[in-house]
Design an enzyme around this catalytic site. Structure first.
Site, PDB file in Angstrom:
ATOM      1  N   GLY A   1      -4.481  -4.027  -0.890  1.00  0.00           N
ATOM      2  CA  GLY A   1      -5.395  -4.074  -2.037  1.00  0.00           C
ATOM      3  C   GLY A   1      -5.845  -2.681  -2.406  1.00  0.00           C
ATOM      4  O   GLY A   1      -5.593  -1.713  -1.672  1.00  0.00           O
ATOM      5  N   LEU A   2      -6.516  -2.594  -3.531  1.00  0.00           N
ATOM      6  CA  LEU A   2      -6.997  -1.306  -4.033  1.00  0.00           C
ATOM      7  C   LEU A   2      -7.999  -0.668  -3.075  1.00  0.00           C
ATOM      8  O   LEU A   2      -8.658  -1.369  -2.290  1.00  0.00           O
ATOM      9  CB  LEU A   2      -7.697  -1.506  -5.388  1.00  0.00           C
ATOM     10  CG  LEU A   2      -6.820  -1.883  -6.583  1.00  0.00           C
ATOM     11  CD1 LEU A   2      -7.704  -2.332  -7.748  1.00  0.00           C
ATOM     12  CD2 LEU A   2      -5.950  -0.699  -6.996  1.00  0.00           C
ATOM     13  N   SER A   3      -8.136   0.641  -3.182  1.00  0.00           N
ATOM     14  CA  SER A   3      -9.223   1.326  -2.480  1.00  0.00           C
ATOM     15  C   SER A   3     -10.540   0.735  -2.978  1.00  0.00           C
ATOM     16  O   SER A   3     -10.730   0.554  -4.184  1.00  0.00           O
ATOM     17  CB  SER A   3      -9.154   2.832  -2.814  1.00  0.00           C
ATOM     18  OG  SER A   3     -10.195   3.518  -2.165  1.00  0.00           O
ATOM     19  N   GLY A   4     -11.414   0.368  -2.077  1.00  0.00           N
ATOM     20  CA  GLY A   4     -12.702  -0.211  -2.478  1.00  0.00           C
ATOM     21  C   GLY A   4     -12.661  -1.720  -2.657  1.00  0.00           C
ATOM     22  O   GLY A   4     -13.675  -2.340  -2.963  1.00  0.00           O
TER      23      GLY A   4
ATOM     24  N   GLY B   1     -12.212  -3.835  -0.285  1.00  0.00           N
ATOM     25  CA  GLY B   1     -12.898  -4.446   0.858  1.00  0.00           C
ATOM     26  C   GLY B   1     -12.011  -4.655   2.074  1.00  0.00           C
ATOM     27  O   GLY B   1     -12.380  -5.410   2.986  1.00  0.00           O
ATOM     28  N   LYS B   2     -10.877  -3.994   2.130  1.00  0.00           N
ATOM     29  CA  LYS B   2      -9.937  -4.201   3.240  1.00  0.00           C
ATOM     30  C   LYS B   2     -10.568  -3.850   4.594  1.00  0.00           C
ATOM     31  O   LYS B   2     -10.518  -4.640   5.538  1.00  0.00           O
ATOM     32  CB  LYS B   2      -8.660  -3.348   3.054  1.00  0.00           C
ATOM     33  CG  LYS B   2      -7.877  -3.658   1.798  1.00  0.00           C
ATOM     34  CD  LYS B   2      -6.613  -2.815   1.696  1.00  0.00           C
ATOM     35  CE  LYS B   2      -6.885  -1.326   1.570  1.00  0.00           C
ATOM     36  NZ  LYS B   2      -7.652  -0.902   0.379  1.00  0.00           N
TER      37      LYS B   2
ATOM     38  N   SER C   1      -1.032  -0.014   0.683  1.00  0.00           N
ATOM     39  CA  SER C   1       0.379  -0.450   0.558  1.00  0.00           C
ATOM     40  C   SER C   1       0.650  -0.982  -0.855  1.00  0.00           C
ATOM     41  O   SER C   1       0.851  -2.182  -1.028  1.00  0.00           O
ATOM     42  CB  SER C   1       0.743  -1.473   1.639  1.00  0.00           C
ATOM     43  OG  SER C   1      -0.260  -2.422   1.886  1.00  0.00           O
TER      44      SER C   1
HETATM   45  S1  ADX Z   1      -1.278   3.883   0.996  1.00  0.00           S
HETATM   46  O1  ADX Z   1      -1.190   3.789  -0.471  1.00  0.00           O
HETATM   47  O2  ADX Z   1      -0.395   4.926   1.525  1.00  0.00           O
HETATM   48  O3  ADX Z   1      -1.059   2.582   1.652  1.00  0.00           O
HETATM   49  P1  ADX Z   1      -3.595   4.290   2.663  1.00  0.00           P
HETATM   50  O4  ADX Z   1      -4.178   2.936   2.839  1.00  0.00           O
HETATM   51  O5  ADX Z   1      -2.782   4.861   3.770  1.00  0.00           O
HETATM   52  O6  ADX Z   1      -2.774   4.317   1.265  1.00  0.00           O
HETATM   53  O7  ADX Z   1      -4.752   5.344   2.375  1.00  0.00           O
HETATM   54  C1  ADX Z   1      -5.666   5.083   1.351  1.00  0.00           C
HETATM   55  C2  ADX Z   1      -6.946   5.889   1.557  1.00  0.00           C
HETATM   56  O8  ADX Z   1      -6.682   7.264   1.377  1.00  0.00           O
HETATM   57  C3  ADX Z   1      -7.978   5.491   0.518  1.00  0.00           C
HETATM   58  O9  ADX Z   1      -8.858   4.517   1.029  1.00  0.00           O
HETATM   59  C4  ADX Z   1      -8.698   6.796   0.249  1.00  0.00           C
HETATM   60  O10 ADX Z   1      -9.779   6.946   1.144  1.00  0.00           O
HETATM   61  C5  ADX Z   1      -7.696   7.870   0.580  1.00  0.00           C
HETATM   62  N1  ADX Z   1      -7.017   8.505  -0.563  1.00  0.00           N
HETATM   63  C6  ADX Z   1      -6.967   9.831  -0.785  1.00  0.00           C
HETATM   64  N2  ADX Z   1      -6.208  10.124  -1.851  1.00  0.00           N
HETATM   65  C7  ADX Z   1      -5.754   8.947  -2.337  1.00  0.00           C
HETATM   66  C8  ADX Z   1      -4.905   8.591  -3.438  1.00  0.00           C
HETATM   67  N3  ADX Z   1      -4.375   9.518  -4.242  1.00  0.00           N
HETATM   68  N4  ADX Z   1      -4.636   7.283  -3.664  1.00  0.00           N
HETATM   69  C9  ADX Z   1      -5.172   6.355  -2.838  1.00  0.00           C
HETATM   70  N5  ADX Z   1      -5.985   6.617  -1.780  1.00  0.00           N
HETATM   71  C10 ADX Z   1      -6.275   7.908  -1.529  1.00  0.00           C
END
Ligand code: ADX
Length: 172
Positions: free
Chosen positions: A8-11, A13-14, A79
């Site tokens: 899911g998106l950052s924020g 709630g994962k 992911s």
């Molecule tokens: S993933 O896309 O490669 O699966 P992952 O879960 O490891 O991402 O890391 C995401 C975390 O990295 C976010 O929660 C945030 O704190 C940090 N972050 C820093 N830069 C980015 C970016 N460009 N896109 C998304 N997350 C970022």
């Protein structure tokens, strides 16, 4: 054994939900969180597409090893690509359980717990998921959790209910 894979998106709630679920599970579960892993194992990776795929691949391999060791992994990783999650499913096999932690982008941006959406909007971070990098929602996740309409506890109940919490408890 199962791997709970939260996408899911950052924020969305994962991490919060992973902790709530973990707290209710026996001690043989362990959280593999994207932010944590990027401080160590994955510190050489950025956020370009190929790096995110490699990130997913490594985490899937670690989760697979954990399963071999009798640990139940709870993966909390954006992911963002279907390709990446399919790769993880291929590595982990039958136990892979895709759980879509869903909150609309506008809500995640409003929550902005780390201030990263604001930075992305100001152009200080590039390739930020949902802003200038894509998030592809799962088409057929095993489970979808709406973190807007439900409390953390209710979301955790839903995840655990899906796995039949009583049996997990009885094995504890
Ligand atoms: S993933 O896309 O490669 O699966 P992952 O879960 O490891 O991402 O890391 C995401 C975390 O990295 C976010 O929660 C945030 O704190 C940090 N972050 C820093 N830069 C980015 C970016 N460009 N896109 C998304 N997350 C970022």
């Amino acid at each position: 054994m199962t791997v709970l894979w939260f996408t899911g998106l950052s924020g969305a709630g994962k991490t919060t939900l992973a902790k709530a679920v973990r707290a209710r599970l026996p001690s043989y579960s362990f959280i593999l969180d994207g932010d944590d892993l990027r401080e160590g194992l994955n510190q050489d990776l950025g956020f370009a597409e190929a790096h995110r795929l490699e990130n997913v691949r490594r985490v899937a391999e670690v989760a697979k090893l954990m399963v071999k060791a009798g640990v139940l992994p709870i993966v909390a990783l954006i992911s963002p690509s279907r390709q990446g999650r399919a790769l993880a499913r291929g590595i982990i096999g039958q136990g892979f359980t895709e759980i879509f932690i869903h909150a609309p982008l506008a809500v995640c941006e409003e929550r902005d717990p780390k201030g990263l959406y604001a930075k992305a909007r100001r152009g200080e971070i590039r390739y930020f998921t949902g802003i200038d990098a894509p998030y592809e929602p799962p088409l057929a996740p095993e489970l979808m959790i709406d973190t807007v309409c439900n409390s953390v506890e209710a979301c955790a109940d839903k995840v655990l209910g899906f796995y039949g919490l009583p049996s997990l408890r009885s094995r504890a």
